[in-house]
Scaffold this active site. Structure first.
Site, short mmCIF file in Angstrom:
data_model
loop_
_atom_site.label_atom_id
_atom_site.label_comp_id
_atom_site.label_asym_id
_atom_site.label_seq_id
_atom_site.Cartn_x
_atom_site.Cartn_y
_atom_site.Cartn_z
CG HIS A 63 7.79 3.16 7.30
ND1 HIS A 63 9.79 2.36 6.44
CD2 HIS A 63 7.35 2.89 6.38
CE1 HIS A 63 9.74 2.44 5.68
NE2 HIS A 63 8.60 1.91 5.65
CG LEU A 66 -1.69 6.03 6.64
CD1 LEU A 66 -1.38 7.86 6.66
CD2 LEU A 66 -2.17 5.61 6.66
NE ARG A 67 -0.68 0.62 1.05
CZ ARG A 67 0.05 -0.01 0.94
NH1 ARG A 67 1.08 0.90 0.50
NH2 ARG A 67 -0.14 -1.09 1.72
CG ASN A 97 4.26 3.30 -0.87
OD1 ASN A 97 4.06 4.48 0.44
ND2 ASN A 97 4.49 2.35 -1.27
CG ASP A 155 9.19 2.78 2.57
OD1 ASP A 155 8.52 2.12 2.30
OD2 ASP A 155 10.75 1.92 2.42
CG HIS A 235 12.14 -1.50 6.18
ND1 HIS A 235 12.89 -1.81 5.62
CD2 HIS A 235 10.73 -1.27 6.00
CE1 HIS A 235 12.82 -1.31 4.45
NE2 HIS A 235 11.26 -0.50 4.07
CG ASN A 281 11.05 -5.95 0.15
OD1 ASN A 281 11.91 -6.79 0.80
ND2 ASN A 281 10.34 -5.45 -0.89
CG ASP A 308 7.17 -1.45 6.53
OD1 ASP A 308 7.99 -2.17 5.86
OD2 ASP A 308 6.37 -0.40 6.08
CG HIS A 312 -1.06 -5.07 1.25
ND1 HIS A 312 -1.33 -4.82 0.14
CD2 HIS A 312 -0.41 -5.38 1.81
CE1 HIS A 312 0.22 -4.42 -0.79
NE2 HIS A 312 1.05 -4.77 0.82
#
Lengths: 433, 321, 205
Positions: A63, A66-67, A97, A155, A235, A281, A308, A312
């Site tokens: 989990h 990667l952006r 996502n 997710d 998670h 979260n 997870d 950021h």
């Protein structure tokens, strides 16, 4: 072809074969050629002395965020793969996502190509459950799986519609992939920023009750039973969830679950002083939850650890608690935190930890790796279990620095990571290959 | 041939019929096939009978097939296309039943979106009621013509392996076929995405295949069901394109079968979705035979249900000599 | 046997029989009289074959249509006899008249329908209907109706093995194998080798 590698003098731990003892490991042609004592190196082999170190199958993280595409400033497939290698991971699974959402075979193929180009830790794409992760229409699971997706998940968000979750579980059966759900009942959790409890009351912050997770955990195991499918619960954070999963497994329902290193270590007290690096979260909860999660991981009710990893940009986390985004990075600290908190404290043995970070995650998502069996692909990690170090976010390979463990003294570190017989992380020789 | 297996007043479904009753209809359908080959495609058997085709759901194929069957038996037919609004469905049916009774209609062929509608009507009027499809429940004449087609092609039904492919969950054709095939001794399987396979189907003694490749390896006959596009809208499958890629019956997949497989489809076909055109038009397809047999089967059903009182059977037999 | 006491009431068994069609008939001594044995039947068929040839002036436009079921077998035999003598093939067909019966309303469960097969177009042909027994004439009427749906023969003739009288319609046979007068309580039972294992015609009382 790559040079053969002989890892000499180390202590091999391979829970998949119940190996736990001194042995050398010979890697040839990208595969495990031999595991045993006193191996000789073939001509031209690279010989690494790993005396005093622990040699294990590479860690597998189910989990990770990667952006790429969309927020490449925070992380890319390549930077994430580098960070993973530094943490001893040889395979990570990337949640869909992204922006745009990875919900079709072209997008899945893109992630696979980016992973191949980086040539570091393997990045396996996870496809979205619904188009755009909007929770309305099923994505084309078949196409995504043929393109390389290893699971489906929305997710970031829960799958709110029970009908959609049910059809996703049924439809995923055809392709033998799990549906991974972020368990959060949206109306209960709305507006919450940390665990609903004594600390949130004192801090005056809106809380997310444990029930918000437990309700969806209960729903998901029931739907998995109805659909005959495999649900993977992301998670886990609450002791109530643990109880539900335990009972479901006893009933033979196909449910697996993961827990993060931070949920095994920290409680909601970490949010005091409004430190947004403790905002994620699901939120950090109470000591009793941490204890229940540790117990569940030990006896297998929770199958594995997953980071997870949620990068950021630093300026985003520099905000009032309410306004900061949820999430912390974790690839480069996962093993060390788990080792320090669980093994050094005597709760887990090291083989038990390796099982939960390598063998089991590989099994849950039907991935290769997670083993040093002869002929298996050579995804290997070497750890210095006694290395003491302090977490310095500025030294991260990840593009992001948002960790709750900054400055923390940890024991245990990956010193060498090998993927398909190639060295992708080498602590002793700064930089890779 | 067993002429003493009577059918009762109505034909509402195959679930509660006996194998003998089903065989009677199939055997009776054979001579009716010949009637459709004559220059004058008419026999006077149902002369003077009034039959209403009461269709609450749009349907061209089934209605036309019934109409030909009725007209070739010299019956007088009337087509009524009614709308069943969801609120007053029950009322509308009851009113309809009473009106038909008042007009002394002999037989009603009904298609309705609610499961159980045919039996509902049959219990309220003295006319014969024939189910042309009620909700997701049964479509008995379709299954009967499917059985006849299989029997014509293979010489038997017992022991044959027949797989229903596609949206079994919403299919009344699948349900009727399931009853008919198992009663006549065939081995039945279903294949499709798990979202479109009904719960408990395995408890009825039916094999379940999650991949079309497995079904093709096993079956003697594939009955390919139509995939309705609204299934995509309701979220049972992500797209029609993926359905074809994963479940489509294609020549490439059929090539890997150890034996030639008879291909059936109740129609109308979505070419390139559930079935490839080359398969539908190929040498093992009996889809057009199904249509021909449809008229014969419906003639047989109408003939067997119409009029007659058991007590006079023997007497009449003697008088005919 | 005790003397029959006609003053005594009927035993209950007989009363039950009268009320129910479902009960099997009480065993009664059946009187069978053989009308034609195998040899006699063969002779009759040979004569009928010759008469058909005369009636049709040869085989050029002759078509034999047998009525299901035994009429079909008889037509087949006659056709073979003609072929042997004339050396030319005679087209024959089968006709099932169930769907044209005038009593379909009252009959139920429905009788089994046999095969109908008409060889080619009947227009300008001389069709000879062949049946085993001619009685009320209703079967022949149905056959005429059905043949009309297949075309317009220039002539239709009727050939029967047994004419038992008792006509209810104005129908007559052109060629008869054997005539016999029978009453309504009698039955004429025709057996053919192909279906029943032997050739025999009996009158049963």
């Amino acid at each position: 072809m790559t040079r053969p590698i002989l890892l000499q003098g180390g202590h091999v731990i391979d829970p998949s074969r119940d190996l736990d003892g001194a042995a050398d490991v010979l890697i040839q042609d990208g595969k495990i050629a031999s595991v045993g004592r006193g191996l000789t190196a073939p001509d031209g082999a690279l010989v690494r002395n790993v005396k005093g170190k622990v040699v294990t199958p590479g860690l597998v993280d189910l989990h990770v965020h990667l952006r790429e595409p969309g927020n490449e400033d925070e992380e890319t497939v390549a930077s994430g793969a580098r960070a993973a290698a530094a943490g001893g991971f040889t395979a990570i699974c990337a949640m869909p996502n992204t922006d745009p959402v990875t919900d079709n075979q072209a997008a899945v193929g893109f992630i696979v190509r980016q992973s191949d180009r980086a040539g570091l830790a393997r990045v396996h794409p996870i496809g979205a459950v619904s188009i755009g992760q909007k929770g309305e229409r099923l994505a084309e699971f078949g196409e995504m799986v043929s393109a390389g997706a290893v699971a489906v998940s929305d997710d970031g968000k829960p799958v709110v519609s029970s009908h959609l979750m049910r059809t996703a579980l049924e439809y995923a059966r055809t392709f033998n992939v799990p549906v991974a759900d972020h368990c959060e009942e949206p109306t209960l959790a709305a507006g919450g920023v940390m665990h609903e409890g004594l600390v949130s009351t004192r801090l005056g912050l809106k809380g997310i009750p444990a029930a918000a997770e437990e309700i969806i955990v209960a729903r998901d195991v029931l739907l998995a039973e109805l659909a005959g499918g495999h649900v993977h619960l992301c998670h886990m954070s609450a002791r109530g969830s643990v109880a539900i999963i335990r009972e479901a497994k006893e009933r033979g329902i196909r449910v697996t679950a993961e827990v993060t290193p931070h949920h095994l270590t920290l409680t909601d007290y970490a949010c005091e002083e409004y430190d947004t690096h403790a905002k994620m979260n699901p939120p950090l909860r109470e000591a009793a939850d941490v204890a229940a999660l540790r117990g569940a991981l030990k006896d297998g009710v929770i199958d594995c650890i997953a980071s997870d990893h949620a990068p950021h940009a630093y300026d985003e986390k520099e905000a009032a608690f309410d306004d900061a985004p949820f999430g912390v990075v974790g690839l480069e600290t996962a093993f060390a935190v788990a080792h320090t908190e669980l093994v050094e404290s005597g709760l887990f043995t090291l083989p038990e930890l390796i099982r939960r970070m390598s063998t089991e995650p590989a099994r849950v998502f039907h991935l290769g790796g997670g083993t040093l069996a002869l002929g298996a692909v050579a995804d290997v990690a070497v750890f210095d279990a006694s290395a003491k170090w302090a977490v310095d976010p500025t030294a991260f390979h990840s593009k992001s620095r948002n960790t709750p463990f900054a400055g923390r003294a940890l024991t245990g570190r990956a010193v060498l990571t090998i993927v398909a017989g190639e060295i992708v992380h080498d602590l002793d020789h700064s930089g890779t290959r | 041939m067993n002429a003493s297996a009577t059918l009762g007043k109505d034909l509402t479904g195959l679930e509660h019929m006996t194998p003998d009753q089903i065989r009677l209809i199939l055997d009776t359908a054979e001579p009716f096939k010949e009637v459709s080959e004559r220059p004058i495609k008419k026999v006077p058997a149902l002369r003077g009978k009034t039959i209403v085709n009461l269709f609450f759901e749009a349907s061209t194929r089934t209605r036309v097939s019934f109409e030909f069957a009725e007209k070739r038996l010299s019956a007088d037919t009337v087509n009524v296309a009614a709308t069943g609004s969801s609120v007053s469905k029950g009322e509308t049916l009851v009113d309809t039943a009473r009106n038909l009774e008042a007009m002394r209609i002999d037989m009603v062929v009904i298609r309705h979106p609610s499961s159980g509608a045919a039996e509902f009507l049959g219990n309220r009027i003295a006319s014969n009621v024939i189910n042309a499809g009620d909700g997701k429940h049964e479509h008995p004449t379709q299954a009967l013509l499917d059985l006849l087609t299989i029997r014509d092609k293979h010489g038997k039904i017992e022991g044959l392996k027949v797989c229903l492919v596609g949206d079994v969950l919403h299919s009344r054709v699948a349900r009727s076929n399931l009853w008919g095939l198992t009663k006549l001794g065939a081995e039945v399987a279903v294949c499709g995405p798990w979202t479109l396979l009904p719960r408990g189907i395995a408890d009825l003694g039916v094999k379940v295949f999650g991949r079309i490749e497995e079904a093709i390896e096993w079956a003697d006959v594939l009955n390919v069901l139509r995939l309705q596009l609204e299934r995509m809208e309701k979220g049972f499958i992500p797209s029609v394109r993926e359905y074809y890629r994963v479940f489509g019956v294609t020549p490439e997949r059929l090539e890997r079968s150890p034996r030639p497989i008879t291909i059936m489809h109740p129609g109308p076909m979505n070419r390139g979705v559930e079935i490839d055109s080359r398969v539908a038009d190929g040498p093992h397809s009996v889809i057009l035979d199904q249509v021909t047999n449809g008229v014969a089967v419906r003639m047989a059903v109408l003939y067997l249900l119409a009029g007659g009182r058991a007590e006079l059977a023997d007497a009449a037999k003697r008088g005919a000599e | 046997m005790p003397p029959l006491n006609l003053a005594a009431p009927l035993p209950p068994f007989a009363a039950v029989v009268a009320l129910s069609f479902e009960m099997p008939r009480p065993p009664k001594a059946e009187e069978r009289t053989t009308l034609l044995d195998a040899r006699a039947m063969s002779r009759a068929l040979q004569r009928m074959a010759v008469e058909i040839l005369e009636l049709a002036h040869g085989t050029d436009d002759l078509v034999l249509i047998g009525i299901q079921r035994r009429g079909v077998e008889l037509a087949e035999r006659i056709a073979k006899l003609i072929e042997k003598d004339e050396g030319t093939a005679v087209p024959r067909g089968a006709l099932d008249i169930t769907l044209y019966r005038d009593d379909l309303e009252t009959v139920g469960p429905k009788p089994v329908i046999g095969e109908t097969h008409i060889p080619g177009d009947l227009t300008d042909k001389h069709a000879v209907i062949v049946d085993d027994v001619l009685y009320t004439g209703r079967t022949v009427r149905a056959a005429l109706d059905e043949l009309a749906d297949f075309g317009r023969p220039k002539r239709i003739s009727l050939c029967v093995l047994v004419d038992r009288g008792g006509r209810e319609l104005p129908i007559q046979a052109d060629i008869v194998g054997k005539s016999v007068k029978t009453g309504p309580d009698e039955r004429v039972d025709v057996q053919v080798e192909e279906l029943d294992g032997r050739d025999q015609v009996d009158v049963i009382r």
